[in-house]
Design a protein around this motif. Structure first.
Motif, PDB file in Angstrom:
ATOM      1  N   GLY A  44       5.004   0.138 -44.750  1.00 62.22           N
ATOM      2  CA  GLY A  44       3.766  -0.413 -45.023  1.00 62.22           C
ATOM      3  C   GLY A  44       4.653   0.159 -46.821  1.00 62.22           C
ATOM      4  O   GLY A  44       3.837   0.637 -47.564  1.00 62.22           O
ATOM      5  N   GLN A  45       5.521  -0.017 -47.038  1.00 63.33           N
ATOM      6  CA  GLN A  45       6.683   0.454 -47.990  1.00 63.33           C
ATOM      7  C   GLN A  45       7.120  -0.354 -48.835  1.00 63.33           C
ATOM      8  O   GLN A  45       7.229  -2.127 -47.520  1.00 63.33           O
ATOM      9  CB  GLN A  45       7.494   1.567 -47.962  1.00 63.33           C
ATOM     10  N   ILE A  46       7.796  -1.042 -49.767  1.00 63.33           N
ATOM     11  CA  ILE A  46       8.916  -1.679 -50.545  1.00 63.33           C
ATOM     12  C   ILE A  46       9.874  -1.592 -50.205  1.00 63.33           C
ATOM     13  O   ILE A  46      10.387   0.006 -50.205  1.00 63.33           O
ATOM     14  CB  ILE A  46       8.211  -2.093 -51.841  1.00 63.33           C
ATOM     15  N   PRO A  47      10.855  -1.483 -50.516  1.00 67.22           N
ATOM     16  CA  PRO A  47      11.416  -3.748 -50.821  1.00 67.22           C
ATOM     17  C   PRO A  47      11.334  -3.986 -49.080  1.00 67.22           C
ATOM     18  O   PRO A  47      11.600  -3.094 -48.043  1.00 67.22           O
ATOM     19  CB  PRO A  47      12.144  -3.814 -51.249  1.00 67.22           C
ATOM     20  N   THR A  48      11.156  -5.439 -49.365  1.00 71.06           N
ATOM     21  CA  THR A  48      11.249  -6.228 -48.227  1.00 71.06           C
ATOM     22  C   THR A  48      12.112  -7.661 -49.152  1.00 71.06           C
ATOM     23  O   THR A  48      12.291  -7.553 -49.929  1.00 71.06           O
ATOM     24  CB  THR A  48      10.062  -6.557 -47.461  1.00 71.06           C
ATOM     25  N   SER A  75       0.158  -4.419 -55.164  1.00 74.25           N
ATOM     26  CA  SER A  75      -0.459  -2.732 -55.491  1.00 74.25           C
ATOM     27  C   SER A  75      -0.208  -1.922 -54.057  1.00 74.25           C
ATOM     28  O   SER A  75      -0.157  -2.622 -52.702  1.00 74.25           O
ATOM     29  CB  SER A  75      -1.797  -2.920 -55.644  1.00 74.25           C
ATOM     30  N   PHE A  76      -0.652  -0.824 -54.536  1.00 67.33           N
ATOM     31  CA  PHE A  76      -0.219   0.599 -53.164  1.00 67.33           C
ATOM     32  C   PHE A  76      -1.343  -0.007 -52.393  1.00 67.33           C
ATOM     33  O   PHE A  76      -0.871  -0.061 -51.146  1.00 67.33           O
ATOM     34  CB  PHE A  76      -0.812   1.819 -53.891  1.00 67.33           C
ATOM     35  N   ALA A  77      -2.666  -0.692 -52.679  1.00 65.77           N
ATOM     36  CA  ALA A  77      -3.471  -0.977 -51.925  1.00 65.77           C
ATOM     37  C   ALA A  77      -2.889  -2.101 -50.330  1.00 65.77           C
ATOM     38  O   ALA A  77      -2.904  -2.347 -49.755  1.00 65.77           O
ATOM     39  CB  ALA A  77      -4.692  -1.633 -52.434  1.00 65.77           C
ATOM     40  N   GLU A  78      -2.413  -3.053 -51.547  1.00 67.75           N
ATOM     41  CA  GLU A  78      -1.577  -4.513 -50.505  1.00 67.75           C
ATOM     42  C   GLU A  78      -0.662  -4.138 -50.005  1.00 67.75           C
ATOM     43  O   GLU A  78      -0.415  -4.399 -48.800  1.00 67.75           O
ATOM     44  CB  GLU A  78      -1.387  -5.425 -51.631  1.00 67.75           C
ATOM     45  N   MET A  79      -0.111  -2.976 -50.313  1.00 64.81           N
ATOM     46  CA  MET A  79       1.718  -2.439 -49.065  1.00 64.81           C
ATOM     47  C   MET A  79       0.295  -1.476 -47.911  1.00 64.81           C
ATOM     48  O   MET A  79       1.818  -2.735 -47.211  1.00 64.81           O
ATOM     49  CB  MET A  79       1.735  -1.338 -49.880  1.00 64.81           C
ATOM     50  N   LYS A  80       0.110  -1.022 -48.143  1.00 66.26           N
ATOM     51  CA  LYS A  80      -0.969  -0.788 -46.723  1.00 66.26           C
ATOM     52  C   LYS A  80      -1.883  -1.871 -45.984  1.00 66.26           C
ATOM     53  O   LYS A  80      -2.431  -1.597 -44.585  1.00 66.26           O
ATOM     54  CB  LYS A  80      -1.386   0.683 -47.172  1.00 66.26           C
ATOM     55  N   GLU A  81      -1.625  -2.829 -46.287  1.00 64.67           N
ATOM     56  CA  GLU A  81      -2.515  -4.417 -45.617  1.00 64.67           C
ATOM     57  C   GLU A  81      -2.062  -4.601 -44.166  1.00 64.67           C
ATOM     58  O   GLU A  81      -0.546  -5.101 -44.349  1.00 64.67           O
ATOM     59  CB  GLU A  81      -3.118  -5.607 -46.470  1.00 64.67           C
ATOM     60  N   ALA A 121      12.876   2.820 -58.396  1.00 65.46           N
ATOM     61  CA  ALA A 121      12.407   2.277 -57.122  1.00 65.46           C
ATOM     62  C   ALA A 121      13.206   1.764 -55.892  1.00 65.46           C
ATOM     63  O   ALA A 121      14.646   1.031 -56.710  1.00 65.46           O
ATOM     64  CB  ALA A 121      10.935   1.412 -57.275  1.00 65.46           C
ATOM     65  N   ARG A 122      13.404   1.372 -54.678  1.00 62.07           N
ATOM     66  CA  ARG A 122      14.244   1.169 -53.868  1.00 62.07           C
ATOM     67  C   ARG A 122      14.548  -0.420 -54.459  1.00 62.07           C
ATOM     68  O   ARG A 122      15.464  -1.266 -53.850  1.00 62.07           O
ATOM     69  CB  ARG A 122      14.475   1.285 -52.374  1.00 62.07           C
ATOM     70  N   ASP A 123      13.219  -0.936 -54.997  1.00 67.47           N
ATOM     71  CA  ASP A 123      13.502  -2.845 -55.087  1.00 67.47           C
ATOM     72  C   ASP A 123      14.591  -2.775 -56.412  1.00 67.47           C
ATOM     73  O   ASP A 123      15.666  -3.500 -56.296  1.00 67.47           O
ATOM     74  CB  ASP A 123      12.753  -2.997 -55.979  1.00 67.47           C
ATOM     75  N   MET A 124      14.716  -1.507 -56.532  1.00 66.61           N
ATOM     76  CA  MET A 124      16.424  -1.866 -57.795  1.00 66.61           C
ATOM     77  C   MET A 124      17.016  -1.865 -56.909  1.00 66.61           C
ATOM     78  O   MET A 124      18.156  -2.755 -57.481  1.00 66.61           O
ATOM     79  CB  MET A 124      16.038  -0.301 -58.625  1.00 66.61           C
ATOM     80  N   ARG A 125      17.831  -1.230 -56.024  1.00 62.73           N
ATOM     81  CA  ARG A 125      18.761  -1.824 -54.765  1.00 62.73           C
ATOM     82  C   ARG A 125      19.133  -2.873 -55.035  1.00 62.73           C
ATOM     83  O   ARG A 125      20.318  -2.820 -54.793  1.00 62.73           O
ATOM     84  CB  ARG A 125      19.611  -0.400 -54.055  1.00 62.73           C
ATOM     85  N   VAL A 126      18.146  -2.623 -54.526  1.00 62.00           N
ATOM     86  CA  VAL A 126      17.956  -4.955 -54.012  1.00 62.00           C
ATOM     87  C   VAL A 126      18.324  -5.447 -55.094  1.00 62.00           C
ATOM     88  O   VAL A 126      19.402  -6.709 -55.386  1.00 62.00           O
ATOM     89  CB  VAL A 126      16.816  -4.857 -53.162  1.00 62.00           C
ATOM     90  N   PHE A 180      13.123  -5.470 -43.552  1.00 63.81           N
ATOM     91  CA  PHE A 180      12.786  -4.050 -44.854  1.00 63.81           C
ATOM     92  C   PHE A 180      14.166  -3.297 -44.526  1.00 63.81           C
ATOM     93  O   PHE A 180      14.612  -3.170 -44.079  1.00 63.81           O
ATOM     94  CB  PHE A 180      11.574  -3.471 -43.737  1.00 63.81           C
ATOM     95  N   GLU A 181      13.580  -2.225 -45.421  1.00 67.91           N
ATOM     96  CA  GLU A 181      14.584  -0.608 -45.242  1.00 67.91           C
ATOM     97  C   GLU A 181      15.362  -1.461 -46.653  1.00 67.91           C
ATOM     98  O   GLU A 181      16.564  -2.371 -45.844  1.00 67.91           O
ATOM     99  CB  GLU A 181      15.244  -0.556 -44.177  1.00 67.91           C
ATOM    100  N   SER A 182      16.014  -0.667 -47.095  1.00 72.41           N
ATOM    101  CA  SER A 182      16.523  -1.385 -48.072  1.00 72.41           C
ATOM    102  C   SER A 182      18.281  -1.305 -48.342  1.00 72.41           C
ATOM    103  O   SER A 182      19.062  -2.103 -48.623  1.00 72.41           O
ATOM    104  CB  SER A 182      16.471  -0.313 -49.767  1.00 72.41           C
ATOM    105  N   GLY A 183      18.538  -0.268 -47.590  1.00 72.75           N
ATOM    106  CA  GLY A 183      20.251  -0.460 -47.117  1.00 72.75           C
ATOM    107  C   GLY A 183      20.705  -1.185 -46.175  1.00 72.75           C
ATOM    108  O   GLY A 183      21.472  -2.181 -46.029  1.00 72.75           O
TER     109      GLY A 183
HETATM  110  N1  LIG Z   1      13.417   4.052 -46.148  1.00 71.57           N
HETATM  111  C1  LIG Z   1      13.456   2.820 -46.885  1.00 71.57           C
HETATM  112  C2  LIG Z   1      12.304   3.551 -47.653  1.00 71.57           C
HETATM  113  C3  LIG Z   1      11.865   3.089 -48.713  1.00 71.57           C
HETATM  114  C4  LIG Z   1      10.041   3.767 -49.592  1.00 71.57           C
HETATM  115  O1  LIG Z   1       9.840   4.570 -49.713  1.00 71.57           O
HETATM  116  N2  LIG Z   1       9.920   2.836 -50.299  1.00 71.57           N
HETATM  117  C5  LIG Z   1       9.245   2.901 -51.785  1.00 71.57           C
HETATM  118  C6  LIG Z   1       8.975   3.200 -53.350  1.00 71.57           C
HETATM  119  S1  LIG Z   1      10.836   3.658 -53.348  1.00 71.57           S
HETATM  120  C7  LIG Z   1       7.448   2.964 -51.611  1.00 71.57           C
HETATM  121  O2  LIG Z   1       7.190   2.036 -50.935  1.00 71.57           O
HETATM  122  N3  LIG Z   1       6.825   4.149 -51.149  1.00 71.57           N
HETATM  123  C8  LIG Z   1       5.126   4.282 -50.985  1.00 71.57           C
HETATM  124  C9  LIG Z   1       5.053   4.501 -49.683  1.00 71.57           C
HETATM  125  O3  LIG Z   1       5.835   4.867 -48.973  1.00 71.57           O
HETATM  126  O4  LIG Z   1       3.668   4.723 -49.445  1.00 71.57           O
HETATM  127  C10 LIG Z   1      14.539   1.858 -47.551  1.00 71.57           C
HETATM  128  O5  LIG Z   1      15.135   2.657 -47.870  1.00 71.57           O
HETATM  129  O6  LIG Z   1      14.016   0.929 -47.963  1.00 71.57           O
END
Ligand SMILES: N[C@@H](CCC(=O)N[C@@H](CS)C(=O)NCC(=O)O)C(=O)O
Length: 217
Positions: free
Chosen positions: A57-61, A41-47, A19-24, A70-73
């Protein structure tokens, strides 16, 4: 004040660090910056509360004072700009390291993510058996080119940089596919990244979320 990042409360990779929190986490460990983690949770990510931080609605932030990213890069870039250790001081070397960050995310990652989608999400589709080898050949093209450029070097351009951090993490997703093994110099490159103490600390921290065991120390 320590920054706060978000991560999966239950990572679909079961703590394999994909998961992309790992790179952060890894970037923060490389520069010695302590951080807090808010698990979602997945539900919380979409709130709405999380979408205010992350439009998709994704991680990481990443939150630090009045800055939210937002955006890991972009987050890794921000960390690398603020702290010494992930980008060279020489302006030209710095620009090249940043180019490798973009290369990891814009050129190498897309076909690798495409393969994950083909192998997992689309695997029941009648056309998957035909599509997967095409996607894998596109990955091989990139890996061959990357391997040629790396040659015998330890890292992509001089000392380890945020470009290597992102590239290593992008390539890790291929572990288990057999594709990385076709390029021994890239396998060794990834192994060098994983051997870094900062990587190990970040990996242990994200694994602890899955196992429920906080890392010692
Ligand atoms: N381009 C974004 C991609 C973020 C992404 O795809 N996050 C995934 C986890 S690695 C996620 O939140 N997936 C759940 C979803 O999209 O609902 C980044 O690099 O941060």
């Amino acid at each position: 004040m320590s920054p706060t990042i978000t991560a999966f409360a239950q990572s679909p990779d079961r703590g394999r660090g994909l998961a992309r929190d790992m790179r952060v986490r890894w970037a923060l460990e490389e520069v010695g910056q302590p951080y807090e983690v808010r698990l979602l949770s997945f539900a919380e990510m979409k709130e709405p509360a999380h979408r205010a931080l992350h439009p998709f609605g994704q991680i990481p932030t990443y939150e630090e004072g009045d800055l939210a990213l937002f955006e890991s890069g972009a987050i890794v870039f921000h960390i690398a700009q603020r702290h010494a250790g992930l980008l060279p001081d020489d302006p030209n070397a710095r620009a090249r390291a940043i180019a490798w960050m973009f290369a990891a995310l814009a050129t190498v990652e897309p076909p690798i993510v495409d393969r994950t989608i083909a192998a997992l999400v689309e695997r029941d589709r009648p056309w998957c058996a035909e599509r997967l080898p095409l996607v894998e050949d596109r990955i091989r093209d990139r890996l061959g080119e990357l391997s040629s450029r790396l040659g015998e070097a330890e890292w992509l351009d001089g000392a380890f940089s945020a470009g290597d951090l992102l590239m290593t993490h992008v390539l890790l997703r291929l572990r288990g596919s057999g594709l990385l093994d076709e390029y021994p110099s890239l396998s060794a490159y990834v192994a060098r990244g994983e051997a870094r103490p900062a990587y190990q600390r970040a990996f242990a921290a994200q694994l602890a979320v899955f196992t429920g065991d906080p890392p010692a120390g």
